[in-house]
Design an enzyme around this catalytic site. Sequence first.
Site, PDB file in Angstrom:
ATOM      1  N   ILE A 152       0.772  -1.200  -0.087  1.00  0.00           N
ATOM      2  CA  ILE A 152       0.131  -0.001  -0.080  1.00  0.00           C
ATOM      3  C   ILE A 152       0.759   1.377  -0.144  1.00  0.00           C
ATOM      4  CG2 ILE A 152      -1.724   1.422   1.213  1.00  0.00           C
ATOM      5  CD1 ILE A 152      -2.776  -1.248   2.216  1.00  0.00           C
ATOM      6  N   ASP A 171      11.571   0.986   6.887  1.00  0.00           N
ATOM      7  CA  ASP A 171      10.991  -0.068   6.913  1.00  0.00           C
ATOM      8  C   ASP A 171      12.002  -1.060   7.210  1.00  0.00           C
ATOM      9  OD1 ASP A 171       9.986  -2.814   6.455  1.00  0.00           O
ATOM     10  OD2 ASP A 171       8.492  -1.926   5.093  1.00  0.00           O
ATOM     11  N   ALA A 235      -3.828   3.161   8.635  1.00  0.00           N
ATOM     12  CA  ALA A 235      -3.280   1.711   8.851  1.00  0.00           C
ATOM     13  C   ALA A 235      -4.080   0.961   9.908  1.00  0.00           C
ATOM     14  CB  ALA A 235      -1.664   2.110   9.263  1.00  0.00           C
ATOM     15  N   ASP A 260      -8.186   7.501   9.918  1.00  0.00           N
ATOM     16  CA  ASP A 260      -9.246   6.581   9.459  1.00  0.00           C
ATOM     17  C   ASP A 260      -9.522   5.520  10.342  1.00  0.00           C
ATOM     18  OD1 ASP A 260     -11.314   5.857   7.337  1.00  0.00           O
ATOM     19  OD2 ASP A 260      -9.777   4.123   7.190  1.00  0.00           O
ATOM     20  N   GLU A 265     -12.953   1.060  18.035  1.00  0.00           N
ATOM     21  CA  GLU A 265     -13.769   1.308  16.774  1.00  0.00           C
ATOM     22  C   GLU A 265     -15.070   0.344  17.129  1.00  0.00           C
ATOM     23  OE1 GLU A 265     -11.848   0.062  13.170  1.00  0.00           O
ATOM     24  OE2 GLU A 265     -10.522   1.562  13.588  1.00  0.00           O
ATOM     25  N   HIS A 286     -12.987   4.201   9.191  1.00  0.00           N
ATOM     26  CA  HIS A 286     -12.067   3.002   8.806  1.00  0.00           C
ATOM     27  C   HIS A 286     -12.772   2.814   7.408  1.00  0.00           C
ATOM     28  CE1 HIS A 286      -9.724  -0.814  10.261  1.00  0.00           C
ATOM     29  NE2 HIS A 286      -9.592  -0.563   9.067  1.00  0.00           N
ATOM     30  N   ILE A 287     -12.734   3.570   6.466  1.00  0.00           N
ATOM     31  CA  ILE A 287     -13.197   3.498   5.203  1.00  0.00           C
ATOM     32  C   ILE A 287     -12.251   3.860   4.206  1.00  0.00           C
ATOM     33  CG2 ILE A 287     -13.608   6.091   4.834  1.00  0.00           C
ATOM     34  CD1 ILE A 287     -16.573   3.155   4.017  1.00  0.00           C
ATOM     35  N   ALA A 288     -11.126   4.025   4.525  1.00  0.00           N
ATOM     36  CA  ALA A 288      -9.853   4.401   3.471  1.00  0.00           C
ATOM     37  C   ALA A 288      -9.831   3.219   2.325  1.00  0.00           C
ATOM     38  CB  ALA A 288      -8.454   4.575   4.089  1.00  0.00           C
ATOM     39  N   GLY A 289      -9.850   2.147   2.640  1.00  0.00           N
ATOM     40  CA  GLY A 289      -9.637   0.761   1.591  1.00  0.00           C
ATOM     41  C   GLY A 289     -10.894   0.274   1.030  1.00  0.00           C
TER      42      GLY A 289
END
Length: 313
Positions: A152, A171, A235, A260, A265, A286-289
């Site tokens: 992503i 990373d 994330a 997000d 939640e 929690h809608i980004a994806g």
Amino acid sequence: MPDIVVAEFMDEAAIREELAGFDVLYDPTLVDKPEMLQAALSEARGLIVRNRTQVRGSLLEAGSKLRVVGRLGVGLDNIDMDACRARGIAVFPATGANDGAVAEYVIGTAMLLLRGAYGATTRVAAGEWPRNALMGREIAGKRLGLIGYGAIARETARRAAALGMQLAAYDPFLAADDPAWKPDYGPVASRTLDALIAESDVLSLHVPLTDATRNLIGAEAIARMPAGAVLINAARGGVVEEAAVAAALKAGHLGGAALDVFDREPLDAAAGAVFADAPNLILTPHIAGVTVESNVRVSSVTAQAVRRHLLEG
């Protein structure tokens, strides 16, 4: 009794087309009815969930015949993977199916927060003309920092490069000579976490929630970010300290933030009260994806994986 239980929303065409021949119970309200969900699982061999259903403990006990769990998304922190392995339950996330949707969310919210002009509708319609007050910033030339540089984050970097952003990532699990650091659209600089936080005009998180990442971005980390920087978390909740974000926005140190995902939640009114009066803040559920297009892809990939596993077994 159903052979496959779907406890959260998914594309119904994928159920009809990919799970034909199975007895499927599709009830997206089951996530909020744990006793009914457990009862429905008594004979089920398959379970399909998103991020809210907690696949652990009593739920796994109730689903004694479960052989496969399909995850409509990529995060697995709501699934007890050790318990599933011990019970011989295969778990299939929809890897890659919503990468582009999340990447678009990150870039779109970054542009909106930097520009800062889009909340003026009511004032302009009322006859105000706050032009000078709404002089925002361009995204071109800004430094995008990615904490985590998986699929992503790479999709996000590709879109950011097209807009003229400078790219860097942290990373520790990616080798220094990995080709991902030198994509065809230009290099992505590898940074230490501290350096990335200190240098990024836009800081975007792309890590799972683990013991190591919980509260990774708290008050101290935010204080090291450049003044006016933008923070985006699409994330996992718990990686960012929500109260620290709200405080930094109110103090004027952060120039904007988009969250997000949340530690709890759905976010309830009590937990959400910390964000009251925080400027230039975007909160989404929690809608980004989740887009119309990604929902079709995620649902198809997940249903196919569940079907294949049950037929092969």
